[in-house]
Scaffold this active site. Structure first.
Site, PDB file in Angstrom:
ATOM      1  CG  HIS A 185      -7.522  -9.652  -0.853  1.00 16.01           C
ATOM      2  ND1 HIS A 185      -8.371  -8.929  -0.056  1.00 16.01           N
ATOM      3  CD2 HIS A 185      -6.337  -8.970  -0.860  1.00 16.01           C
ATOM      4  CE1 HIS A 185      -7.744  -7.843   0.382  1.00 16.01           C
ATOM      5  NE2 HIS A 185      -6.507  -7.849  -0.086  1.00 16.01           N
ATOM      6  CD  GLU A 199      -4.905  -6.826  -2.798  1.00 15.46           C
ATOM      7  OE1 GLU A 199      -5.957  -6.161  -2.732  1.00 15.46           O
ATOM      8  OE2 GLU A 199      -4.081  -6.918  -1.866  1.00 15.46           O
ATOM      9  CG  HIS A 253      -2.153  -7.852   1.067  1.00 13.18           C
ATOM     10  ND1 HIS A 253      -3.525  -7.767   1.111  1.00 13.18           N
ATOM     11  CD2 HIS A 253      -1.808  -8.797   1.968  1.00 13.18           C
ATOM     12  CE1 HIS A 253      -3.994  -8.618   2.009  1.00 13.18           C
ATOM     13  NE2 HIS A 253      -2.965  -9.258   2.548  1.00 13.18           N
ATOM     14  CD  GLU A 325      -0.716  -3.358   0.704  1.00 12.11           C
ATOM     15  OE1 GLU A 325      -0.951  -3.774  -0.456  1.00 12.11           O
ATOM     16  OE2 GLU A 325      -1.593  -3.249   1.584  1.00 12.11           O
TER      17      GLU A 325
HETATM   18 ZN   LIG Z   1      -4.879  -6.568   0.013  1.00 18.66          ZN
END
Ligand SMILES: [Zn+2]
Length: 363
Positions: A185, A199, A253, A325
């Site tokens: 992002h 995030e 992420h 993640e």
């Molecule tokens: Zn993400």
């Protein structure tokens, strides 16, 4: 969190101030154009172009190449030779001709909404002015016109490396491991949000923690998709890795779901595991090692490996790749811990990548 996004970059109708005109000499004739603008934003920095103002041609805003693309943080490589202008941004190369709407993009021809123009401004300087939206979209730079203000955004560090020891891009030639690290992002894309956190900020903090370590390790040549709050497109990210023929691609992420969801997982693409194998390394092995290391870093529940065949960065990269993640931003405990420990997570990600390569006999 990984979601598939689609941005509409359609500009609102341009507001033209008739009293505000730009006079230039173009192809030997004096021409007057409306729509004068004396500044634009590039990566949130105001770039003044008062002496080479932006103007409207065929409904397109035409801006000076040197000020907005070459000398700005975008650092587009620009070569001008006679009637031909070549611009390179990351892996995209476009070739334009004075007075022509035709453009070649990575060897393919297309047509812009307005021509590239070599114009002489009132200051006496002759410069290239190009249709900003048409050029940005072809180079992979975000262009927006909002409330009459032009905003361009792209990766600042198109060739940020952790090592200055070699100018070669090939890991085979200099013995270095070439790595692309991706902070998920950024810029207008916050990613997941929750519990007061974003995030994009956490992923950047983790990446910068890793960068601090890689900066002192000459065994690596590391390219970062971003090192600040910018938004490289998904294809920019995979292009960077493919262009530099990276040995590994690792994307950072933070997950999001319900407040009770928790744990660490690593995604890889099983359908690409064989075709992306490189130097005996595979995505599945990389993901397996990284998952084990990251679980020990976070101390969160081990959710294991997840096979994802629908993610751009795992589909387009041509080398072993995985996407971590770290935990769930929607879970207040995990969010707080991730935010407090992001730099350490990055440092330990560096250790994990070193550990993986050592276990494979590559370091
Ligand atoms: Zn993400």
């Amino acid at each position: 969190m990984v979601i598939i996004m689609c941005f509409s970059l359609t500009a609102p109708a341009a507001q033209v101030d008739a009293s505000s005109r730009v006079t230039v000499v173009y192809k030997g004739k004096t021409k007057s154009f409306g729509g004068k603008k004396t500044y634009a934003y590039v990566n949130n920095s105001k770039i003044k172009v008062a002496k080479q103002p932006i103007f409207l041609k065929n409904g397109c805003y035409m801006g000076p190449v040197n000020k907005l693309f070459k000398k700005s943080s975008l650092k587009v490589t620009v070569k001008s030779s006679g009637n031909t202008l070549t611009m390179q941004y990351r892996s995209n190369v476009i070739v334009l001709k004075n007075g022509s709407r035709n453009v070649t993009v990575n060897g393919e021809k297309s047509r812009m909404s307005a021509p590239a123009m070599q114009v002489t401004y009132p200051s006496g300087k002759t410069k290239w002015a190009v249709p900003l939206k048409s050029v940005c979209s072809r180079l992979g730079i975000t262009y927006k016109l909002k409330n009459g203000v032009i905003k361009m955004k792209g990766a600042v560090n198109s060739a940020t490396t952790s090592s200055s020891s070699s100018s070669s891009n090939s890991s085979a030639e200099n013995g270095q491991i070439t790595l692309v690290l991706d902070a998920g992002h950024g810029g207008m894309d916050s990613g997941a949000t929750g519990n007061g956190y974003r995030e994009k900020t956490m992923t950047l903090s983790i990446l910068l923690g890793a960068k601090r370590m890689f900066d002192n390790d000459s065994r690596f040549k590391v390219y970062y998709t971003r090192t600040s709050d910018t938004y490289p497109s998904l294809t920019d990210r995979s292009n960077l890795a493919n262009n530099y023929d990276a040995d590994l691609f690792v994307s950072i992420h933070i997950n999001s779901a319900s407040a009770s969801a928790h744990g660490t997982e690593t995604l890889y693409n099983s359908s690409r595991n064989t075709v992306t194998a490189k130097n005996g390394l595979t995505s599945r092995e990389l993901a397996t090692y990284i998952q084990k290391s990251v679980v020990s870093t976070t101390g969160f529940t081990n959710r294991g490996l997840k096979n994802r065949t629908d993610l751009s960065v795992l589909n387009r990269t041509k080398m072993p790749a995985c996407l971590i993640e770290y935990g769930f931003i929607s879970n207040s405990t995990e969010a707080r811990q991730m935010n407090a420990n992001a730099t350490r997570y990055g440092q330990e990600l560096y250790q994990a990548i070193v550990g993986y390569l050592q276990s494979e006999g590559k370091l």
